[in-house]
Design an enzyme around this catalytic site. Structure first.
Site, PDB file in Angstrom:
ATOM      1  NE  ARG A 272      -3.834  -2.228   0.126  1.00 48.88           N
ATOM      2  CZ  ARG A 272      -3.621  -3.432  -0.413  1.00 48.88           C
ATOM      3  NH1 ARG A 272      -2.506  -3.648  -1.092  1.00 48.88           N
ATOM      4  NH2 ARG A 272      -4.509  -4.381  -0.302  1.00 48.88           N
TER       5      ARG A 272
ATOM      6  CB  SER B 160      -9.476  -0.892   3.709  1.00 49.47           C
ATOM      7  OG  SER B 160     -10.029  -2.100   3.228  1.00 49.47           O
TER       8      SER B 160
ATOM      9  CD  GLU C 276      -5.907   0.458   2.424  1.00 53.41           C
ATOM     10  OE1 GLU C 276      -6.526   0.173   1.381  1.00 53.41           O
ATOM     11  OE2 GLU C 276      -5.555  -0.397   3.248  1.00 53.41           O
TER      12      GLU C 276
END
Length: 321
Positions: free
Chosen positions: A181, A230, A300
């Site tokens: 990520r 998320s 995130e």
């Protein structure tokens, strides 16, 4: 004058000749999927890459420029965003096409789902995971978006971008510096398109994989709520939702913001949440997980803009820093 009007007035005729749309004091709650947040001093939606380059050359470097996508993974603070927000237009940056039998070229504003659909049409495997990511290619490139065991970095061949001076750069997969990520590509770069590569695969197999992705989303994620996807990255060796659940935060509410009872790593706006509610809830969860498990969750969701005076939110609520 408002901040936005003052900004545009100060630039005078430097922006003359631009073909894209400029909006002063743009309401960001109309863009983000959370439907919350303050205004941007100004929003620019370039007509195409050439128009974007002209804009970047015209705006002095001391004026901040923030790039946003379709707003699916974005939390805007109530104090608003200084300078310009750049949002690439679907018309100028939203096309995807075959570049070779197993290669796809896509603009940064192309929805991830569109790339998955094109791959299905062309019999190209390896893109089914994009069917379940509610974002656009630019964001996927920046954060190495992934799902169902596949990440963007596995498909990227080359990325095209503009720097703060409007100069074109071409970055290889290695240049993107991918990790979980994350990409170490310079933050000032604005991605405009990318070349991806998959592999030949039967359409039936691709369709089955896409159906599995869709079924998973519909059964375990609150996809019909006002959410940013998320909220936190998965810590090493565990899942964010497990740690949130363990800390007793499933369904936790602050103001109009709630950690979804369905999937507790999804934060939702139940109807009237502010940017403050959402960020304060997120930091409350981080603090409780840190206290319960000793794990520091990392956001995130991208949070941008100024705090509204009196509504500042400290990381982990200022605990154990």
């Amino acid at each position: 004058m408002t901040r936005g009007q003052d900004l545009l007035a100060g630039l005078g005729d430097r922006l003359a000749g631009l073909r894209g749309r400029i909006t002063a004091d743009a309401e960001m709650d109309k863009i983000t999927w959370f439907r919350a947040g303050g205004t941007a001093d100004a929003l620019f939606q370039p007509a195409d890459e050439k128009d974007l380059a002209t804009f970047l050359k015209a705006v002095p470097e001391e004026i901040p420029i923030t790039v946003v996508g379709i707003g699916s993974n974005l939390l805007v603070r109530e104090g608003g965003i200084p300078g310009f927000v750049v949002r690439l237009s679907a018309k100028g940056f939203g096309e995807a096409e075959l570049a070779a039998p197993t290669r796809i070229r896509a603009g940064a504003a192309t929805p991830d789902k569109r790339v998955a659909a094109l791959a299905l049409e062309a019999g190209i495997g390896g893109f089914h995971f994009y069917h379940g990511i509610p974002g656009a290619i630019g964001g996927a490139l920046r954060m190495n978006a992934g799902a169902n065991g596949v990440e963007t970095r596995e498909r990227v061949v080359e990325v095209r971008a503009l720097d703060r001076k409007g100069k074109v750069h071409k970055l290889s997969n290695a240049d993107m510096g991918y990790a979980y990520r994350y990409s170490s590509a310079p933050a000032e770069l604005i991605f405009t398109s990318a070349l991806f590569e998959g592999f030949a695969e039967e359409r039936d197999a691709i369709k089955a994989a896409m159906d599995a992705v869709q079924h998973h989303r519909e059964t375990v994620q609150p996809i019909r709520e006002k959410t940013g996807g998320s909220t936190f990255k998965n810590p090493e060796g565990t899942s964010a939702w497990k740690e949130i659940d363990k800390a007793g935060c499933r369904g936790l509410m602050i103001g109009g913001a709630q950690m979804s009872p369905m999937h507790c790593n999804f934060m939702i706006n139940t109807g009237n949440a502010t940017g403050y509610d959402l960020e304060f809830l997120g930091e409350t969860v981080r603090a409780r997980v840190l206290e319960t498990s000793g794990i520091r969750l990392h956001w995130e969701i991208k949070r941008i803009g100024r705090f509204k005076p009196g509504h500042e939110v400290q990381e982990f609520l200022g605990q154990l820093l």
